[in-house]
Design a protein around this motif. Structure first.
Motif, PDB file in Angstrom:
ATOM      1  N   ARG A 192       0.869  -1.183   0.000  1.00 28.08           N
ATOM      2  CA  ARG A 192       0.000   0.000   0.000  1.00 28.08           C
ATOM      3  C   ARG A 192       0.904   1.230   0.000  1.00 28.08           C
ATOM      4  N   LEU A 193       0.759   2.035  -1.026  1.00 24.19           N
ATOM      5  CA  LEU A 193       1.583   3.230  -1.172  1.00 24.19           C
ATOM      6  C   LEU A 193       0.858   4.398  -0.508  1.00 24.19           C
ATOM      7  N   SER A 194       1.257   4.683   0.702  1.00 26.26           N
ATOM      8  CA  SER A 194       0.604   5.709   1.505  1.00 26.26           C
ATOM      9  C   SER A 194       0.673   7.086   0.842  1.00 26.26           C
ATOM     10  N   GLY A 195      -0.488   7.723   0.740  1.00 28.92           N
ATOM     11  CA  GLY A 195      -0.565   9.074   0.199  1.00 28.92           C
ATOM     12  C   GLY A 195      -0.614   9.158  -1.308  1.00 28.92           C
ATOM     13  N   LEU A 196      -0.520   8.002  -1.993  1.00 28.28           N
ATOM     14  CA  LEU A 196      -0.531   8.016  -3.451  1.00 28.28           C
ATOM     15  C   LEU A 196      -1.874   7.538  -3.982  1.00 28.28           C
ATOM     16  N   ASP A 197      -2.131   7.853  -5.244  1.00 28.82           N
ATOM     17  CA  ASP A 197      -3.386   7.445  -5.858  1.00 28.82           C
ATOM     18  C   ASP A 197      -3.112   6.577  -7.082  1.00 28.82           C
ATOM     19  N   HIS A 198      -4.120   6.427  -7.931  1.00 29.33           N
ATOM     20  CA  HIS A 198      -4.026   5.557  -9.104  1.00 29.33           C
ATOM     21  C   HIS A 198      -2.932   6.013 -10.067  1.00 29.33           C
ATOM     22  N   SER A 199      -2.516   7.251  -9.987  1.00 29.54           N
ATOM     23  CA  SER A 199      -1.477   7.768 -10.887  1.00 29.54           C
ATOM     24  C   SER A 199      -0.087   7.701 -10.245  1.00 29.54           C
ATOM     25  N   ALA A 200       0.103   6.808  -9.298  1.00 26.78           N
ATOM     26  CA  ALA A 200       1.362   6.728  -8.542  1.00 26.78           C
ATOM     27  C   ALA A 200       2.588   6.585  -9.430  1.00 26.78           C
ATOM     28  N   SER A 201       2.449   5.892 -10.546  1.00 28.51           N
ATOM     29  CA  SER A 201       3.615   5.697 -11.416  1.00 28.51           C
ATOM     30  C   SER A 201       3.781   6.822 -12.429  1.00 28.51           C
ATOM     31  N   ALA A 260       6.182  15.518 -11.850  1.00 29.19           N
ATOM     32  CA  ALA A 260       6.355  16.931 -12.187  1.00 29.19           C
ATOM     33  C   ALA A 260       5.183  17.488 -12.991  1.00 29.19           C
ATOM     34  N   ASP A 261       4.264  16.638 -13.387  1.00 29.73           N
ATOM     35  CA  ASP A 261       3.117  17.070 -14.187  1.00 29.73           C
ATOM     36  C   ASP A 261       2.150  17.844 -13.294  1.00 29.73           C
ATOM     37  N   PRO A 262       1.845  19.094 -13.619  1.00 28.06           N
ATOM     38  CA  PRO A 262       0.968  19.887 -12.754  1.00 28.06           C
ATOM     39  C   PRO A 262      -0.457  19.355 -12.687  1.00 28.06           C
ATOM     40  N   MET A 263      -0.903  18.605 -13.691  1.00 28.74           N
ATOM     41  CA  MET A 263      -2.267  18.093 -13.696  1.00 28.74           C
ATOM     42  C   MET A 263      -2.413  16.792 -12.910  1.00 28.74           C
ATOM     43  N   THR A 264      -1.446  15.907 -13.000  1.00 29.04           N
ATOM     44  CA  THR A 264      -1.588  14.581 -12.391  1.00 29.04           C
ATOM     45  C   THR A 264      -0.511  14.263 -11.370  1.00 29.04           C
ATOM     46  N   GLY A 265       0.453  15.124 -11.216  1.00 32.49           N
ATOM     47  CA  GLY A 265       1.620  14.803 -10.414  1.00 32.49           C
ATOM     48  C   GLY A 265       1.440  14.749  -8.921  1.00 32.49           C
ATOM     49  N   LYS A 266       0.367  15.324  -8.376  1.00 33.14           N
ATOM     50  CA  LYS A 266       0.262  15.370  -6.917  1.00 33.14           C
ATOM     51  C   LYS A 266       0.051  13.997  -6.284  1.00 33.14           C
ATOM     52  N   GLY A 267      -0.477  13.038  -7.032  1.00 32.89           N
ATOM     53  CA  GLY A 267      -0.643  11.689  -6.496  1.00 32.89           C
ATOM     54  C   GLY A 267       0.402  10.733  -7.009  1.00 32.89           C
ATOM     55  N   ALA A 268       1.471  11.266  -7.604  1.00 39.11           N
ATOM     56  CA  ALA A 268       2.470  10.429  -8.247  1.00 39.11           C
ATOM     57  C   ALA A 268       3.799  10.442  -7.500  1.00 39.11           C
ATOM     58  N   ASP A 269       4.452   9.301  -7.528  1.00 38.92           N
ATOM     59  CA  ASP A 269       5.807   9.159  -7.003  1.00 38.92           C
ATOM     60  C   ASP A 269       6.439   7.971  -7.725  1.00 38.92           C
ATOM     61  N   PRO A 270       6.824   8.177  -8.995  1.00 38.22           N
ATOM     62  CA  PRO A 270       7.333   7.053  -9.783  1.00 38.22           C
ATOM     63  C   PRO A 270       8.593   6.417  -9.194  1.00 38.22           C
ATOM     64  N   GLU A 271       9.396   7.181  -8.487  1.00 37.68           N
ATOM     65  CA  GLU A 271      10.591   6.610  -7.869  1.00 37.68           C
ATOM     66  C   GLU A 271      10.206   5.581  -6.807  1.00 37.68           C
TER      67      GLU A 271
END
Length: 112
Positions: free
Chosen positions: A77-86, A90-101
């Motif tokens: 479970r990736l805490s704080g991330l959403d479906h766009s985690a990967s 840096a994308d201003p539209m989708t990046g807030k739920g992302a952490d590809p690293e």
């Protein structure tokens, strides 16, 4: 929403407008797999299930069901991330739920 994303997207970014024509394939797969959950119980391979704690409830429920069903499932479970985690963090539209690293770290841990 599409126009707003187009305006904010970086050069060369893959926007929802570009992806939209392919979404019907996703929906066909989803519709075709309804009622087929029990078929996954026959999978004997190790399976990594990644889910974001901020993903929609229906997605989390799907991963919960797979975790119960798959005999060799490993759930992260990736805490704080959403479906766009990967996605592109840096994308201003989708990046807030992302952490590809972070997603990459989990994939490396599983496959290495």
């Amino acid at each position: 929403m599409l126009a707003s994303e187009d305006k904010q997207a970086a050069a060369g970014a893959v926007t929802m407008r570009l992806l939209a024509p392919t979404l019907h394939y996703d929906f066909e797969l989803v519709m075709g797999s309804q009622g087929a959950l029990d078929q996954f119980a026959a999978i004997s391979a190790d399976v990594l299930l990644l889910s974001g704690t901020k993903s929609p409830t229906y997605l989390q429920a799907s991963v919960d069901a797979l975790e119960r069903l798959l005999p060799r499932a490993q759930r992260v479970r990736l805490s704080g991330l959403d479906h766009s985690a990967s996605g592109n963090s840096a994308d201003p539209m989708t990046g807030k739920g992302a952490d590809p690293e972070r997603v990459a770290r989990e994939l490396r841990r599983f496959f290495v």
